[in-house]
Every structure is written in C-alpha cells, then in structure tokens.
Motif scaffolding. Structure first.
Motif, short mmCIF file in Angstrom:
data_model
loop_
_atom_site.label_atom_id
_atom_site.label_comp_id
_atom_site.label_asym_id
_atom_site.label_seq_id
_atom_site.Cartn_x
_atom_site.Cartn_y
_atom_site.Cartn_z
N VAL A 80 44.56 25.96 48.15
CA VAL A 80 43.75 24.87 47.59
C VAL A 80 44.42 24.29 46.35
N SER A 81 44.88 25.16 45.46
CA SER A 81 45.54 24.69 44.23
C SER A 81 46.77 23.84 44.54
N ALA A 82 47.48 24.20 45.61
CA ALA A 82 48.69 23.46 45.98
C ALA A 82 48.37 22.04 46.46
N CYS A 83 47.11 21.79 46.82
CA CYS A 83 46.71 20.45 47.25
C CYS A 83 46.47 19.50 46.07
N SER A 84 46.35 20.06 44.87
CA SER A 84 46.11 19.22 43.69
C SER A 84 47.37 18.42 43.35
N PRO A 85 47.24 17.17 42.93
CA PRO A 85 48.41 16.41 42.51
C PRO A 85 49.02 17.01 41.25
N ALA B 152 39.85 20.61 51.47
CA ALA B 152 38.63 20.87 52.23
C ALA B 152 38.92 21.02 53.72
N THR B 153 39.86 20.23 54.23
CA THR B 153 40.24 20.33 55.63
C THR B 153 40.83 21.69 55.94
N ALA B 154 41.71 22.18 55.05
CA ALA B 154 42.32 23.49 55.25
C ALA B 154 41.28 24.61 55.15
N VAL B 155 40.39 24.50 54.17
CA VAL B 155 39.36 25.52 53.99
C VAL B 155 38.39 25.52 55.17
N ALA B 156 38.04 24.34 55.66
CA ALA B 156 37.13 24.25 56.81
C ALA B 156 37.73 24.91 58.03
N ALA B 157 39.01 24.65 58.28
CA ALA B 157 39.69 25.27 59.43
C ALA B 157 39.69 26.79 59.28
N LEU C 115 42.39 12.52 47.64
CA LEU C 115 43.12 12.88 48.85
C LEU C 115 43.45 14.37 48.85
N GLY C 116 43.84 14.89 47.68
CA GLY C 116 44.13 16.32 47.58
C GLY C 116 42.91 17.17 47.88
N PHE C 117 41.75 16.75 47.37
CA PHE C 117 40.52 17.49 47.65
C PHE C 117 40.19 17.43 49.13
#
Length: 340
Positions: free
Chosen positions: A168-173, A198-203, A192-194
């Motif tokens: 999740v942290s890696a998705c932050s700009p 969220a997409t990764a966490v949902a999967a 967009l990062g969030f």
C-alpha cells in the motif's frame, strides 16, 4: 463482531457517505474502505468511486480533512477524533484508544472489520456455504490479517517488507510530486495511488476469504476421513487437498496421507514430525527409495507401483488400492525393523 446494527446494514437501499482523511494513506484506511465497499455496495466499481466521487450506487466515498464535511458524513474512519460506532465514527487516534481484549490497539480497519467484516465476507463469497462459515472466516482473518494491521498501524509490531502495508505504501506518490508536477497533479496522483492500493487490497481480501473458506472445507473433510479410517495412521482422502494443518492442529496420529495426484495416479505422502519441516514420522522403506515402475513393483510387491522418491517422503501407484497397499506395507516394514 458488532454488538449493534452498523450504519448502512439496517437496510440495503439507504444512501451512505463514507469518509476518511486525505493526504498520505496507509493499509488500515485503505482496507477500511475495501471492507465498506464489500459490506455496503459490492456491485459498485471500487476504483471509480475513489477517482470520480461516485459510481452510481448507494455508497459515496470522500477523502478529506475538512471538519464540516466530516461532520456531515454517515461513516467516518481513521479521522475525526471519535470512536462511536452507533454514530458511524471509527477513529483510533485518541488518547483513550479502543483496545482489543488482549490490549492491542485497534486500527481503523480493525474497528470497521468488527462491525462490517461478516457482511463483507457474505458478499464476497460466490457460492453457498454452511451456516456459521462467514463467522468462522471472519475469526480466522481477524487473527491472520486484521490483527497484524492493527499492530503495524499502532506501532506495536511492524509488518515488514513486501507485506500488505508495504504494498500500500508503495502506491503513494513520491514526496516531491507536488514540487515536480504542481499541487493539482499531485492530488490527482494521490487519488490514483489510493485507487491502486485499494484494488490490490481488495484482491488480497477476496483471495484470503476464499482460501479460508476452502481451508474450513478441508478441515471438515479431513476430520470425516480420519473418523472413518480403520487404521488411524493412514488418512485416505478421495480428493487432493491440504491436510497437514489439520493433522497438527488436531494432533492426529497420521503417518501417511493417501490421495489422488491426477486421473491415473495416487500418492502416499509421509507426514513430517513437525509441521512444515523436512523428515517423516515414518519414512518409506529404504529399499524403495529412488525406484520406479517395474523395479519398484518387484521390490514392493505392488504391481502398479509408479515411483518412490529417493528422500522416501512420497511414493505412488496407479490405483487407489495400490497406494493404500504401499502405505500399509510401509507401516508393516517399519514395525518389523523396530522388532528386529
């Protein structure tokens, strides 16, 4: 689990506005949003709701620190300075933090999981399950997934590299996005990062729910097979599935697991002395190690024997009966060697 009816679960038509803070995001509020998505509006588009503010369903989602907007939201999590579930408030940053029974502080995700987790699981499940299974899945994931997030977010135990928190942290700009691209572009990249997080966490959550469901199903089948076994040292499974977890958690005296390995082969796998370890409670016969087909059939006396691994932890035959015979012979040979 919840001791009241959480906001939005009293009916499935009421429009709900959920809110968390803007700015840097972490795994707890990201997962919190995902939990609400599946509990309240799983038919909606998780990404569109973040990037456009709505996706045409009952759940609106806002990321802001504006006190006025926070005040008007139905569900507020990880911000707002209040933990009051009947009022839809799920912050955990106060001096008197909400705590688990063992004293671990909750994160926003943990607080939302407590109230909305079972509803989310019910909506994630794609096939009928027995009564009590959603609650059992909730309990398992509360320990394996939610508790570590609670601990990480509250500075108790860090989840570490390549964990869900790290992803999740890696998705932050990067920190200098506004400096390089301007404030508006930085806000867009943050959203967009969030959405990506969220997409990764949902999967991950969907996969975990399904894996725990399958694990509970395997537990039921393993215990039924063990109960039906004449020799409790040999566990015969008519379908291949994980068995080691149940064997060790229930302290079953199983030595060999016999199960199909394809349409034309059944395997005998030796149970290790310690879960996940190398070695075997009872190794397969030394004379079988490394042999195949005719050579193994001659030595073992099992006509359709296929192979025996040199490390003597697994062997196989072309039929169910052949594999069972190999398991029984291996136990007989081991017993004779102990007498000698």
């Amino acid at each position: 689990m919840s001791e009241h009816t959480p906001i939005g679960l009293e009916n499935d038509t009421r429009a709900i506005r959920a809110l968390t803070h803007s700015g840097n995001f972490h795994v707890d509020e990201t997962l919190g949003y995902v939990i609400l998505h599946y509990a309240l509006a799983p038919q909606g588009d998780l990404r569109t709701r973040i990037l456009e503010g709505t996706c045409g369903d009952r759940l609106d989602f806002v990321r802001t620190r504006s006190p006025e907007v926070i005040k008007g939201a139905d569900i507020v999590f990880d911000v707002g300075g209040s933990y009051d579930p009947p009022s839809g408030r799920y912050d955990h940053h106060m001096k008197d933090k909400p705590l688990r029974e063992d004293g671990t502080p909750y994160s926003a995700a943990g607080l939302l999981w407590k109230d909305y987790g079972v509803a989310a699981i019910r909506n994630i499940l794609t096939s009928p399950v027995e009564e009590g299974v959603p609650e059992a899945i909730w309990k398992s994931l509360d320990k394996s997934l939610i508790l570590p997030i609670d601990q990480d977010d509250n500075g108790v135990v860090k989840m570490g590299k390549l964990s869900l928190a790290d992803i999740v942290s890696a998705c932050s700009p990067p920190w200098d996005t506004a400096e390089l691209h301007g404030v508006q572009e930085a806000k867009g990249r943050e959203a967009l990062g969030f959405a990506n997080a969220a997409t990764a966490v949902a999967a991950h959550l969907v996969n975990m729910v399904d894996r725990v469901r399958a694990s509970l199903k395997a537990t039921s089948r393993v215990l039924a097979s063990y109960k039906a076994a004449e020799d409790k040292r040999i566990l015969l499974m008519e379908t291949g599935m994980p068995t080691e977890k149940v064997i060790f958690e229930r302290d079953l005296p199983v030595v060999y697991v016999v199960s199909p390995a394809g349409p034309e082969q059944w395997n005998v796998k030796a149970v290790p002395p310690v879960r996940g370890d190398f070695g075997q409670r009872v190794s397969l016969p030394e004379a079988w190690g490394g042999l195949e087909k005719a050579a193994l059939a001659e030595v073992s006396g099992v006509p359709d024997a296929v192979f025996a691994h040199p490390a003597r932890f697994i062997c196989g035959a072309a039929s169910r009966e052949g594999a069972l015979k190999m398991a029984r012979l291996a136990l007989e040979i081991d017993a004779s060697l102990k007498i000698a």
